[in-house]
Motif scaffolding. Structure first.
Motif: not given
Length: 552
Positions: A59-66, A105-106
């Motif tokens: 989710h963090k990666l997707f929002k950064t790409l957006l 995320g760990f």
């Protein structure tokens, strides 16, 4: 006789036990690196932590790409990226290892590093299974500088645990290496490549390429003979013509007035499904990013509905330079000169690490069952019934997509279709920026500056070094030493031949005067001699006489 039979039976049992034991031991030795079978992922004690970490990272990666590419098609495989970076962590140590795994995320305060690799076994096995079944093409390609001494255990672990075989290559020979890598990538990807790698740094230590291709086959095909051109509204100013396909099917449907979005979940062949999320017209970026996190909410409130689905054919791809993207998500240490790769090599040098992810997804109207011929009574709407008309869901503006595995509920792909007919994204490369032809007009200039930093540094908090309390024992054993002068000079000269620049800094350390008011005054206002001594050896370095200071 009975006793002999029992004895013979018992002997046979012992022999069989011995054979089984030897077979199991041999199997255990052969599967040395397959430390946890794929079936164990559900009962693994670290499963939930791994799954939560993977979802948070995705989710963090997707929002950064957006945020970085608001007007581009986006497609990527978060699981594939996470597995690749987890593999790389085998060779990192200290803060580099911590920063990398925590960025994925760990929480290493509640789980061990090896627990991460344990948990990723099910991810690796899932990707291998999908690859074997032909549902996707997935490949990790790791290139290591052949001029370095590499630890063999890292190579064993990377291949044994994650199935990644490292390839030694000479990055110093840039042109030859580019050709070798591009040829290798094209061969493994089974496609013609015009040049996957366009530039290389000769000091590169590691290059990691993560590639994944997916071609979705619908469980129920769209109407191939009713394909037609229609408008797709990219934004309020841009409209493009796309090939639209449609079908009527009983599928999972959800509508959220809170999120201003509509969702459908459509079955694909091979135990997979695709979730399409259509934001309402005019939704701001903040609301759209929230939909990424709230997708689970849409799924929970869903039910089976008859849907008249209209959507475009599309093929989208993304080539993502993760070296530029991951630092914006907090994963930065691995890309710095201080990165600790001592798990790969003991050589101490600034390591340049490059990592690229390329994902391609293609969706057409084809399916396993033909809509016109193979739809049975459970999936058709008889004309004589009074059943309510199907809901019409039309994807004629930008939408999100998520490809899921039914069995594990894992998200294999995430993406955004911004423009179905846009050219594939090939802007990401190892080059820091795109080269363009530019008619540049620039003046010749030469500038320089000299600064007394003892007047500036106290204003930004550096005051202690100018006090009597300053501890300079790391520089000199003499007491009562203070820094009285810090000077810096820099110069830049730009002309038609190029640019020259230089800079120098210096400091003056001397004993603090015991009584400044009673100190004798010495004024050099007439010709004087100058002698420069090297204090340690008491050697005379320069001898001169100043008659006229203004003479130059």
């Amino acid at each position: 006789m009975s006793h002999r039979k029992m004895h013979l039976t018992f002997s046979l049992v012992l022999i069989l036990c011995g054979l089984l034991n030897s077979i199991c031991c041999e199997k255990k030795q052969r599967s040395r690196w397959n430390i946890y079978p794929v079936s164990s992922w559900k009962i693994s004690p670290v499963h939930h932590k791994i799954e939560a970490g993977n979802k948070a990272f995705a989710h963090k990666l997707f929002k950064t790409l957006l945020t970085e590419h608001p007007r581009k098609n986006i497609i990527f495989s978060p699981l594939s990226i996470s597995a690749s970076l987890a593999m790389l962590s085998l060779g990192t140590r200290s803060t580099t290892l911590t920063n990398l795994l925590e960025g994925l995320g760990f929480d290493l305060k509640v789980m061990r590093v090896w627990d991460v690799h344990h948990g990723f076994q099910s991810v690796v096995q899932l990707l291998k299974q999908l690859n074997r079944e032909g549902r996707l093409k997935h490949r990790d390609m790791l290139f290591i500088d052949s001029n370095r001494k590499i630890h063999t255990p890292f190579l064993w672990d990377a291949e044994g645990i994650y199935g990644v075989k490292a390839h030694m290559i000479d990055f110093r020979d840039v042109e030859k290496t580019k050709k070798q890598i591009n040829h290798f990538v094209a061969k493994k990807m089974h496609k013609r490549s015009k040049g996957f790698i366009t530039s290389l740094n000769p000091h590169t230590f590691l290059l990691l390429i993560n590639y994944v291709f997916f071609k979705g086959i619908w469980k129920m095909a769209f109407h191939a003979n009713l394909k037609h051109k229609e408008d797709f509204f990219v934004d309020e100013r841009t409209t493009v013509q796309v090939d639209m396909v449609w079908k009527k099917e009983r599928i999972i449907y959800s509508r959220s007035e809170k999120l201003f979005a509509t969702m459908v979940k459509i079955p694909l062949t091979g135990n997979m499904s695709i979730v399409l999320v259509l934001p309402d017209v005019g939704q701001p970026d903040s609301t759209i990013k929230e939909m990424v996190d709230q997708r689970a909410t849409l799924l929970k409130s869903s039910d089976m509905r008859w849907v008249h689905l209209i959507m475009p054919k599309f093929k989208i791809s993304s080539k993502i330079d993760l070296k530029k993207l991951l630092p914006k998500m907090g994963i930065s240490n691995v890309f710095t000169a201080a990165a600790n790769f001592s798990g790969i090599t003991e050589e101490d040098f600034p390591a340049i690490f490059e990592v690229i992810h390329e994902a391609i997804m293609e969706v057409s109207e084809k399916g396993k069952m033909d809509t016109a011929k193979d739809m049975d009574s459970s999936n058709t709407i008889p004309c004589h019934t009074h059943r309510a008309a199907p809901l019409v869901v039309k994807f004629n503006r930008p939408f999100f997509l998520f490809v899921e595995d039914w069995g594990t509920q894992r998200t294999i792909f995430m993406g955004k279709v911004f423009n179905p007919v846009a050219e594939p994204d090939s802007t990401a490369s190892l080059a820091d920026s795109l080269c363009s032809l530019l008619d540049l007009h620039l003046p010749r200039f030469s500038i320089s500056g000299t600064y007394n930093l003892e007047e500036i540094l106290p204003h930004i908090g550096l005051t202690n070094i100018f006090n009597l309390e300053a501890d300079l024992s790391g520089i000199t054993e003499q007491l009562n030493k203070t820094i009285s002068r810090v000077s810096h000079k820099a110069a830049v000269d730009v002309n038609v031949w190029g640019t020259r620049a230089g800079a120098a800094s210096g400091l003056l350390s001397q004993p603090q005067a015991l009584n400044a008011t009673s100190a004798p005054q010495v004024r050099f206002n007439r010709p004087f001699l100058v002698l420069l001594w090297e204090v340690t050896t008491q050697s005379l370095l320069f001898l001169g006489k100043v008659v006229n200071p203004a003479a130059g």
